[in-house]
Motif scaffolding. Structure first.
Motif, PDB file in Angstrom:
ATOM      1  N   GLN A 113       0.838  -1.195   0.000  1.00  0.00           N
ATOM      2  CA  GLN A 113       0.000   0.000   0.000  1.00  0.00           C
ATOM      3  C   GLN A 113       0.877   1.251   0.000  1.00  0.00           C
ATOM      4  N   PHE A 114       0.370   2.324  -0.572  1.00  0.00           N
ATOM      5  CA  PHE A 114       1.135   3.565  -0.657  1.00  0.00           C
ATOM      6  C   PHE A 114       1.431   4.167   0.706  1.00  0.00           C
ATOM      7  N   TYR A 115       0.650   3.772   1.718  1.00  0.00           N
ATOM      8  CA  TYR A 115       0.848   4.315   3.060  1.00  0.00           C
ATOM      9  C   TYR A 115       1.819   3.498   3.909  1.00  0.00           C
ATOM     10  N   GLY A 116       2.609   2.631   3.248  1.00  0.00           N
ATOM     11  CA  GLY A 116       3.742   2.019   3.927  1.00  0.00           C
ATOM     12  C   GLY A 116       3.549   0.655   4.545  1.00  0.00           C
ATOM     13  N   VAL A 117       2.494  -0.041   4.186  1.00  0.00           N
ATOM     14  CA  VAL A 117       2.309  -1.388   4.723  1.00  0.00           C
ATOM     15  C   VAL A 117       2.025  -2.369   3.573  1.00  0.00           C
ATOM     16  N   ARG A 118       2.214  -3.627   3.840  1.00  0.00           N
ATOM     17  CA  ARG A 118       1.741  -4.699   2.971  1.00  0.00           C
ATOM     18  C   ARG A 118       0.585  -5.322   3.745  1.00  0.00           C
ATOM     19  N   ASP A 119      -0.576  -5.423   3.113  1.00  0.00           N
ATOM     20  CA  ASP A 119      -1.710  -5.956   3.854  1.00  0.00           C
ATOM     21  C   ASP A 119      -2.603  -6.817   2.978  1.00  0.00           C
ATOM     22  N   CYS A 120      -3.480  -7.542   3.656  1.00  0.00           N
ATOM     23  CA  CYS A 120      -4.488  -8.374   2.998  1.00  0.00           C
ATOM     24  C   CYS A 120      -5.761  -8.258   3.836  1.00  0.00           C
ATOM     25  N   PHE A 122      -9.792 -10.104   4.857  1.00  0.00           N
ATOM     26  CA  PHE A 122     -10.758 -11.209   4.858  1.00  0.00           C
ATOM     27  C   PHE A 122     -12.053 -10.737   5.512  1.00  0.00           C
ATOM     28  N   ARG A 123     -13.114 -11.522   5.331  1.00  0.00           N
ATOM     29  CA  ARG A 123     -14.328 -11.350   6.118  1.00  0.00           C
ATOM     30  C   ARG A 123     -14.369 -12.478   7.138  1.00  0.00           C
ATOM     31  N   ASP A 124     -14.795 -12.147   8.349  1.00  0.00           N
ATOM     32  CA  ASP A 124     -15.008 -13.206   9.332  1.00  0.00           C
ATOM     33  C   ASP A 124     -16.368 -13.855   9.043  1.00  0.00           C
ATOM     34  N   PRO A 125     -16.729 -14.924   9.728  1.00  0.00           N
ATOM     35  CA  PRO A 125     -17.998 -15.614   9.424  1.00  0.00           C
ATOM     36  C   PRO A 125     -19.239 -14.742   9.594  1.00  0.00           C
ATOM     37  N   SER A 126     -19.145 -13.643  10.333  1.00  0.00           N
ATOM     38  CA  SER A 126     -20.292 -12.747  10.508  1.00  0.00           C
ATOM     39  C   SER A 126     -20.338 -11.640   9.465  1.00  0.00           C
ATOM     40  N   GLY A 127     -19.276 -11.473   8.696  1.00  0.00           N
ATOM     41  CA  GLY A 127     -19.247 -10.440   7.665  1.00  0.00           C
ATOM     42  C   GLY A 127     -18.320  -9.270   7.959  1.00  0.00           C
ATOM     43  N   ASN A 128     -17.693  -9.251   9.135  1.00  0.00           N
ATOM     44  CA  ASN A 128     -16.780  -8.158   9.480  1.00  0.00           C
ATOM     45  C   ASN A 128     -15.516  -8.217   8.638  1.00  0.00           C
ATOM     46  N   MET A 129     -15.034  -7.050   8.214  1.00  0.00           N
ATOM     47  CA  MET A 129     -13.776  -7.001   7.493  1.00  0.00           C
ATOM     48  C   MET A 129     -12.612  -7.004   8.484  1.00  0.00           C
ATOM     49  N   LEU A 130     -11.658  -7.892   8.245  1.00  0.00           N
ATOM     50  CA  LEU A 130     -10.440  -7.947   9.044  1.00  0.00           C
ATOM     51  C   LEU A 130      -9.261  -7.744   8.121  1.00  0.00           C
ATOM     52  N   ARG A 131      -8.391  -6.799   8.469  1.00  0.00           N
ATOM     53  CA  ARG A 131      -7.183  -6.565   7.681  1.00  0.00           C
ATOM     54  C   ARG A 131      -5.990  -7.061   8.487  1.00  0.00           C
ATOM     55  N   PHE A 132      -4.979  -7.530   7.770  1.00  0.00           N
ATOM     56  CA  PHE A 132      -3.747  -8.017   8.392  1.00  0.00           C
ATOM     57  C   PHE A 132      -2.609  -7.232   7.753  1.00  0.00           C
ATOM     58  N   SER A 133      -1.922  -6.454   8.550  1.00  0.00           N
ATOM     59  CA  SER A 133      -0.993  -5.443   8.063  1.00  0.00           C
ATOM     60  C   SER A 133       0.419  -5.711   8.559  1.00  0.00           C
ATOM     61  N   GLN A 134       1.371  -5.571   7.652  1.00  0.00           N
ATOM     62  CA  GLN A 134       2.789  -5.716   7.978  1.00  0.00           C
ATOM     63  C   GLN A 134       3.513  -4.457   7.510  1.00  0.00           C
ATOM     64  N   PRO A 135       4.295  -3.799   8.393  1.00  0.00           N
ATOM     65  CA  PRO A 135       5.061  -2.639   7.932  1.00  0.00           C
ATOM     66  C   PRO A 135       6.020  -3.060   6.820  1.00  0.00           C
ATOM     67  N   ARG A 136       6.093  -2.219   5.772  1.00  0.00           N
ATOM     68  CA  ARG A 136       7.023  -2.516   4.683  1.00  0.00           C
ATOM     69  C   ARG A 136       8.422  -2.087   5.073  1.00  0.00           C
ATOM     70  N   ALA A 137       9.395  -2.876   4.609  1.00  0.00           N
ATOM     71  CA  ALA A 137      10.792  -2.529   4.881  1.00  0.00           C
ATOM     72  C   ALA A 137      11.112  -1.202   4.205  1.00  0.00           C
ATOM     73  N   GLN A 138      11.877  -0.364   4.866  1.00  0.00           N
ATOM     74  CA  GLN A 138      12.260   0.947   4.305  1.00  0.00           C
ATOM     75  C   GLN A 138      13.486   0.822   3.440  1.00  0.00           C
TER      76      GLN A 138
END
Length: 138
Positions: A113-120, A122-138
């Protein structure tokens, strides 16, 4: 003055399905499981963050909420329109592979992402969006 996050809430429509996802797929630990007046609250959290709790609760956990309000909240949850949660990870790609292999509903494959993270996402079984974020190496 020091202010820290200690507890947050995620609305779920089926606690058993939510537990199968949050505990068995994500690896979060169950810290409490309380039933009261026909409702249920399950507290979970990351083993590496013992002082931060996530409470899985009904869409409106207020016994005084009107049936119409409860219905609207349930419909918004089912549409995935309630706010999401962002988890941090030290390996976004490995996290993505583990969750998708377990049958998680993919919203976004890993991307820089342009804001400095690599992320993905998912939706949980109820429909909530969950993001998983890793800081990108500088």
């Amino acid at each position: 003055m020091d202010i820290k996050l200690s507890q947050t809430f995620i609305a779920v429509d089926d606690h058993d399905k939510a537990l199968a996802f949050y505990r068995d797929v994500l690896g979060l630990e169950v810290r409490n499981d309380i039933a009261y007046e026909g409702m249920r609250w399950v507290t979970i959290g990351s083993p590496s963050q013992p002082d931060v709790n996530i409470v899985l609760e009904p869409p409106i956990a207020d016994p005084n909420a009107s049936p119409a309000d409860k219905q609207v909240a349930a419909e918004l949850l089912a549409k995935g329109l309630l706010r999401g949660v962002i988890f941090s990870t030290d390996d976004c790609d490995a996290t993505f592979e583990r969750i998708s292999a377990a049958g998680g509903e993919v919203l976004q494959e890993p991307a820089d992402q342009f804001y400095g993270v690599r992320d993905c996402a998912f939706r949980d079984p109820s429909g909530n969006m969950l993001r998983f974020s890793q800081p990108r190496a500088q």
